[in-house]
Scaffold this motif. Structure first.
Motif, PDB file in Angstrom:
ATOM      1  N   GLN A 267     -25.490 113.120 -87.351  1.00  0.00           N
ATOM      2  CA  GLN A 267     -24.419 114.082 -87.188  1.00  0.00           C
ATOM      3  C   GLN A 267     -24.827 115.364 -87.886  1.00  0.00           C
ATOM      4  N   CYS A 268     -24.412 116.485 -87.347  1.00  0.00           N
ATOM      5  CA  CYS A 268     -24.895 117.766 -87.857  1.00  0.00           C
ATOM      6  C   CYS A 268     -23.734 118.717 -88.119  1.00  0.00           C
ATOM      7  N   PHE A 269     -23.743 119.328 -89.320  1.00  0.00           N
ATOM      8  CA  PHE A 269     -22.710 120.298 -89.687  1.00  0.00           C
ATOM      9  C   PHE A 269     -23.366 121.545 -90.261  1.00  0.00           C
ATOM     10  N   ASN A 270     -22.680 122.648 -90.081  1.00  0.00           N
ATOM     11  CA  ASN A 270     -23.141 123.916 -90.639  1.00  0.00           C
ATOM     12  C   ASN A 270     -22.785 123.990 -92.128  1.00  0.00           C
ATOM     13  N   VAL A 271     -23.552 124.751 -92.900  1.00  0.00           N
ATOM     14  CA  VAL A 271     -23.271 124.879 -94.341  1.00  0.00           C
ATOM     15  C   VAL A 271     -21.889 125.499 -94.584  1.00  0.00           C
ATOM     16  N   GLY A 272     -21.498 126.442 -93.720  1.00  0.00           N
ATOM     17  CA  GLY A 272     -20.179 127.059 -93.849  1.00  0.00           C
ATOM     18  C   GLY A 272     -19.070 126.035 -93.666  1.00  0.00           C
ATOM     19  N   THR A 273     -19.286 125.112 -92.745  1.00  0.00           N
ATOM     20  CA  THR A 273     -18.309 124.060 -92.511  1.00  0.00           C
ATOM     21  C   THR A 273     -18.166 123.178 -93.758  1.00  0.00           C
ATOM     22  N   ALA A 274     -19.293 122.950 -94.436  1.00  0.00           N
ATOM     23  CA  ALA A 274     -19.246 122.138 -95.663  1.00  0.00           C
ATOM     24  C   ALA A 274     -18.325 122.793 -96.693  1.00  0.00           C
ATOM     25  N   VAL A 275     -18.400 124.110 -96.799  1.00  0.00           N
ATOM     26  CA  VAL A 275     -17.529 124.823 -97.737  1.00  0.00           C
ATOM     27  C   VAL A 275     -16.069 124.692 -97.306  1.00  0.00           C
ATOM     28  N   ALA A 276     -15.819 124.810 -95.995  1.00  0.00           N
ATOM     29  CA  ALA A 276     -14.456 124.686 -95.481  1.00  0.00           C
ATOM     30  C   ALA A 276     -13.891 123.291 -95.770  1.00  0.00           C
ATOM     31  N   VAL A 277     -14.754 122.271 -95.628  1.00  0.00           N
ATOM     32  CA  VAL A 277     -14.332 120.894 -95.913  1.00  0.00           C
ATOM     33  C   VAL A 277     -13.991 120.769 -97.395  1.00  0.00           C
ATOM     34  N   HIS A 278     -14.819 121.363 -98.228  1.00  0.00           N
ATOM     35  CA  HIS A 278     -14.570 121.332 -99.671  1.00  0.00           C
ATOM     36  C   HIS A 278     -13.230 121.979-100.009  1.00  0.00           C
ATOM     37  N   ASP A 279     -12.999 123.182 -99.468  1.00  0.00           N
ATOM     38  CA  ASP A 279     -11.766 123.908 -99.757  1.00  0.00           C
ATOM     39  C   ASP A 279     -10.538 123.130 -99.274  1.00  0.00           C
ATOM     40  N   ALA A 280     -10.699 122.496 -98.109  1.00  0.00           N
ATOM     41  CA  ALA A 280      -9.567 121.775 -97.530  1.00  0.00           C
ATOM     42  C   ALA A 280      -9.215 120.540 -98.360  1.00  0.00           C
ATOM     43  N   ILE A 281     -10.227 119.829 -98.830  1.00  0.00           N
ATOM     44  CA  ILE A 281      -9.966 118.561 -99.529  1.00  0.00           C
ATOM     45  C   ILE A 281      -9.717 118.786-101.016  1.00  0.00           C
ATOM     46  N   LYS A 282     -10.611 119.511-101.672  1.00  0.00           N
ATOM     47  CA  LYS A 282     -10.494 119.677-103.134  1.00  0.00           C
ATOM     48  C   LYS A 282      -9.400 120.667-103.503  1.00  0.00           C
ATOM     49  N   LEU A 283      -9.376 121.811-102.815  1.00  0.00           N
ATOM     50  CA  LEU A 283      -8.408 122.852-103.176  1.00  0.00           C
ATOM     51  C   LEU A 283      -7.127 122.756-102.358  1.00  0.00           C
ATOM     52  N   GLY A 284      -7.195 121.998-101.265  1.00  0.00           N
ATOM     53  CA  GLY A 284      -6.017 121.914-100.403  1.00  0.00           C
ATOM     54  C   GLY A 284      -5.733 123.206 -99.677  1.00  0.00           C
ATOM     55  N   ARG A 285      -6.778 124.001 -99.476  1.00  0.00           N
ATOM     56  CA  ARG A 285      -6.590 125.294 -98.819  1.00  0.00           C
ATOM     57  C   ARG A 285      -7.134 125.263 -97.395  1.00  0.00           C
ATOM     58  N   PRO A 286      -6.342 125.721 -96.447  1.00  0.00           N
ATOM     59  CA  PRO A 286      -6.822 125.732 -95.057  1.00  0.00           C
ATOM     60  C   PRO A 286      -7.859 126.831 -94.829  1.00  0.00           C
ATOM     61  N   LEU A 287      -8.472 126.767 -93.668  1.00  0.00           N
ATOM     62  CA  LEU A 287      -9.516 127.740 -93.316  1.00  0.00           C
ATOM     63  C   LEU A 287      -8.855 129.050 -92.885  1.00  0.00           C
ATOM     64  N   VAL A 288      -8.855 130.040 -93.774  1.00  0.00           N
ATOM     65  CA  VAL A 288      -8.235 131.322 -93.438  1.00  0.00           C
ATOM     66  C   VAL A 288      -9.212 132.488 -93.559  1.00  0.00           C
ATOM     67  N   SER A 289     -10.428 132.206 -93.973  1.00  0.00           N
ATOM     68  CA  SER A 289     -11.414 133.287 -94.056  1.00  0.00           C
ATOM     69  C   SER A 289     -12.805 132.718 -93.821  1.00  0.00           C
TER      70      SER A 289
END
Lengths: 561, 331
Positions: A267-289
């Motif tokens: 399975q393949c993911f972009n590095v930017g997506t990894a950050v979005a996953v981190h923000d969504a799970i750890k910070l509870g913040r949706p993808l807004v930027s």
């Protein structure tokens, strides 16, 4: 490097021009006068609006509800007032409009309540649902909903998790800068992905023209003592950052067109997506930027942390475009698309705004005939014979084009890049593909019509038969009755007769009353009065969506979305 | 062409053009031409000039009649490549009208009547050669001896009478004679052709280095020709020419690097190229040995041109992700 690297055939090495934007930090963008947030920013079903004009929203508040599973949620990128929910021009070459939420920022940029997720207690379904609610989609450009790719507890084990930091398109440096300056967050996001998907190994592929990013990522891994992750430097050759090409380079596996890489254990993911996953799970913040590269015909290229919905013109202004600027291209020079205007918003797919001028990207020299030199076949990373596809597309022999694997073409542009006759080859493939899709749609529609017609014929036939049967039964019953009545009439005592008549009258009256009641009920169901306000709103939303889809789909044929 | 003016990706193009391809092919021919001039005198340059002028004029008229942009196409250099190949495959002391007529036919009929650049099913230069050797077998067989006097050559080209005294049989003609009389081919002439062939081979290496051609065609062609000639020669050295002789006389090396490598009329898939070259070499040897004409390259190439689309169709290489599965034009 202990890993054995593989290679893909073809590819090209255009001028990379990365230094134009790779210097300096990732800069913030001041809040624009208004944000235009399109509801449909991803592959999959368009979300429905859940706010209306006049609503106040906080940053990260849901404004578009995912429609079904293959969709993603959309959020307000800043706090403010919803000034309208209306059709606005999209960052798409067609120039079509789509339903967007317009937000006037209040300047506070205030987040709503964060909703982090505890991975230890969350079930796989909850994890997927959370990512969908957080609007996480692939940020490499394909914007495929991430929750559909992150599949915890799959029956087939994930052998290799590939993290794509290759960034092979010229000019674009958003992933490069992200890895250099926020390596810790990237690695934390990758670690979360590992935790969810439990791959045997995780390879982070980065092209070797980004030594600083490679070093930063390695240091981040060492700092977190994460033995599962490994950074792999891959040779710089466009399109090494294509998911299939990177998977091939790192694992040797070739995932054929139309098949899922998970079936091959990758399975393949972009590095930017990894950050979005981190923000969504750890910070509870949706993808807004997201990080957006601005480069090309500008005084100083750079990377910006841009709120989704910011007009492109506002972002480019920070880099100071030269006076002869004539267009914006979203993406890189190899696969980017020309924007219909400069006011279109930055969306989740916007990795780069390439500012163009007639001097920087001159119109191609006149198209010459194909001399079958075979340069395109050498350059094709999908191992196709592009010139054959060209001949078939041009002659509209679409069946042959499909036989020669037209749909394996990833439209990377390598063939057109090397063509000495300057033939816009990719345009021919796009044309052939859309023609084939249009024909398939037509055929489908015709099939449906035929099926409907045949069913109607069948139904009419059946009804006729049933009617005949009923009539026959009725006649038989009538005959019996007549015989019975005759028998009664023949009876000498007539007292029975009146009692029977009374009973019959009562029966008829009861039947009439029943029929009337049924009629009234049916009428009630169809009147608005019987519907709840919520149901009404839903129906209205559905109607609006239908109208929008009809409008969008009319000239355009979105085939596999 | 597509109706829409291209405003789509990619927005950057590699600096490449048909002209640069053709110019490099012309450059690659220069070592062979130099050897030619050195060994046979400058007559060949006269032929090249005649062919070039004819080709450009014919191309310009044809383009004008076809309402095509004349300068755009005439400056692509493709007509010059055809012209040079015709001049180099014709006898250098052939009368002027021979090369003019051949070139005219190549450009007007073999190229433009079929649709111009990129559309011709047959190699135009080989069409010219085949037509002329069938129509004027005598004029096409007047080859000079090495050295020779330039004024005599000029007289042969532009004069009214053929100068029989200075012509001699080419090695291939000599072979044919030898088959009947038992005499050995003229060693002098064989050596000269060997040098010219080496010149062409040098140019061919340049084409390989420039990636304008791949190894498949020349290697398969020369290897096959050498192998068949070796086997035949080993079996009966009196009847059959030696491999060195077959490889370095006539149009073998020129054909291997410059003629069969024409992508428009030849095969384009790697396996297709191997098949094309192998069969072409086989045909060359058969025509040279058993046919009515001294050299078989032109006929072999034309015959293989007919088969090229079919070979290509059956030799489509596997596509990414489909390796090991059957693919291509077979359905």
């Amino acid at each position: 490097m202990l890993n054995k690297l593989f290679s893909f055939n073809g590819g090209v090495t255009p001028a990379y021009e990365k230094t134009r934007s790779a210097e300096g930090p990732i800069l913030p963008v001041p809040l624009p006068a208004e944000l235009v947030i399109p509801l449909h920013q991803h592959v999959g079903g368009p979300p429905r609006p859940v706010v209306q004009a006049g609503d106040r929203v906080t940053k990260g508040q849901r404004i578009g509800k995912a429609d079904g599973n293959a969709s993603a949620t959309v959020h307000a990128s800043t706090s403010g007032l919803v000034s309208a929910v209306e059709m606005r021009r999209m960052p798409h070459s067609s120039g079509l409009s789509a339903l967007s939420v317009i937000i006037k920022p209040d300047g506070l940029d205030a987040w709503g309540t964060a909703k982090p997720l505890d991975l230890h207690t969350a079930s796989p379904t909850e994890i997927r649902d959370h990512l969908m609610q957080m609007g996480v989609v692939g940020l490499g450009g394909a914007v495929f909903p991430t929750h559909l790719k992150i599949v915890p507890g799959q029956p087939k084990a994930l052998e290799t998790l590939v993290i794509n930091g290759a960034e092979c398109e010229p000019f674009i440096t958003c992933d490069d800068l992200l890895m250099r300056q926020r390596a810790d967050t990237v690695i934390a996001g990758v670690a979360l992905m590992c935790q969810i998907m439990k791959p045997d190994r995780t390879l982070i592929g980065i092209e070797d023209n980004k030594p600083e990013a490679i070093r930063a990522m390695q240091q981040a891994i060492e700092a977190q003592h994460d033995k599962r992750l490994e950074v792999v430097s891959v040779p710089t050759r466009y399109p090494a950052g294509g998911a299939k090409q990177l998977i091939r380079v790192l694992t040797g596996i070739e995932v054929p067109h139309g098949e899922r890489s998970t079936d091959y254990g990758v399975q393949c993911f972009n590095v930017g997506t990894a950050v979005a996953v981190h923000d969504a799970i750890k910070l509870g913040r949706p993808l807004v930027s997201r990080i957006v590269t601005v480069s090309g015909n500008v005084r100083r290229g750079g990377n910006y942390d841009v709120l989704i919905g910011t007009p492109m013109r506002d972002v480019v202004a920070l880099s100071e475009a030269h006076a002869d600027t004539n267009r914006y291209i979203m993406g890189g020079p190899m696969m980017g698309v020309v924007m219909p205007g400069m006011e279109v918003p930055v969306v989740k797919a916007t990795n780069c705004i390439l500012v163009g001028s007639p001097k920087m990207f001159p119109p191609p020299p006149p198209e010459m005939p194909c001399i079958r030199c075979g340069e395109c076949a050498i350059a094709c990373p999908a191992d196709l014979q592009p010139f054959e596809l060209y001949w078939f597309s041009r002659a509209k022999i679409f069946g042959k084009a499909q036989e020669y694997h037209l749909f394996d073409c990833i439209e990377c542009g390598c063939c057109a890049y090397v063509c000495p006759s300057h033939i816009p080859l990719v345009d021919y493939y796009r044309f052939a593909k859309s023609e084939i899709w249009a024909r398939e749609h037509e055929k489908e529609a015709a099939d449906h019509a035929r099926e409907r017609y045949e069913f109607r014929q069948y139904r009419e036939e059946r009804e006729k038969e049933e009617k005949a049967a009923r009539l026959a039964a009725k006649t038989a019953a009538g005959r019996e009755k007549a015989t019975a009545a005759l028998a009664v009439a023949e009876q000498p005592d007539g007292s029975n007769n009146t009692a029977e008549k009374d009973a019959k009258k009562a029966l008829i009256a009861a039947a009439l009353a029943r029929a009337k009641q049924q009629q009234e009920q049916a009428a009630a169901i169809n009147t608005a009065a019987a519907l709840s306000a919520e149901q009404q709103a839903e129906i209205a939303a559905i109607e609006a969506r239908r109208a929008e889809i009809r409008e969008v789909a009319k000239p355009h044929l979105p085939p596999d979305n | 062409m597509l109706a829409t003016k291209s405003n789509n990706s990619p927005f950057v193009l590699k600096p490449a053009s048909v002209r640069s391809v053709m110019v490099r092919v012309l450059l690659a021919l220069i070592p062979g031409v130099v050897a030619y001039v050195w060994l046979f005198g400058p007559a060949i340059l006269v032929q090249i000039a005649l062919a070039s002028l004819t080709a450009l004029a014919a191309e310009a008229i044809a383009l004008h009649l076809r309402r095509k942009p004349v300068w755009l196409f005439i400056s692509d250099g493709s007509a010059l490549v055809t012209a040079w190949l015709i001049a180099l495959s014709f006898p250098p002391i052939a009368p002027w009208w021979l090369v003019v007529l051949g070139t005219l036919f190549a450009i007007v009929v073999a190229k433009h009547l079929y649709g111009g650049l990129g559309q011709n099913p047959f190699n135009p230069a080989m069409v010219a050669f085949a037509l002329m050797i069938v129509a004027y077998p005598l004029a096409m067989s007047q080859w000079p001896a090495p050295g020779g006097d330039f004024s005599q050559h000029l007289n042969a080209i532009f004069g009214h009478r053929q100068v029989d005294a200075m012509t001699m049989a080419t090695p291939l003609d000599a072979l044919r004679t030898a088959l009947h009389s038992g005499a050995t081919p003229a060693a002098d002439s064989t050596n000269a052709w060997l040098w010219i062939s080496l010149g062409y081979a040098l140019g061919g290496l340049y084409l390989l280095q420039q990636r304008l051609i791949t190894w498949h065609l020349p290697v398969a062609f020369l290897a096959t020709l050498g192998l068949i000639a070796s086997i035949a020669c080993y079996a009966d050295p009196v009847r059959f020419g030696s491999p060195v002789f077959h490889l370095f006389s006539g149009g073998a090396v020129l054909g291997a690097f410059f003629i069969i490598t024409d992508p428009v009329s030849g095969c384009t898939t790697p396996r297709g190229k191997l098949i094309f070259a192998t069969l072409a070499a086989l045909l060359v040897w058969i025509i040279r040995t058993f046919g009515a004409y001294p050299d078989g390259v032109a006929f072999a190439v034309l015959l293989m041109n007919i088969a090229a689309p079919l070979i290509d169709m059956y030799t489509q290489p596997p596509v990414f992700g489909h390796k090991g599965k059957r693919t291509g034009g077979l359905s």
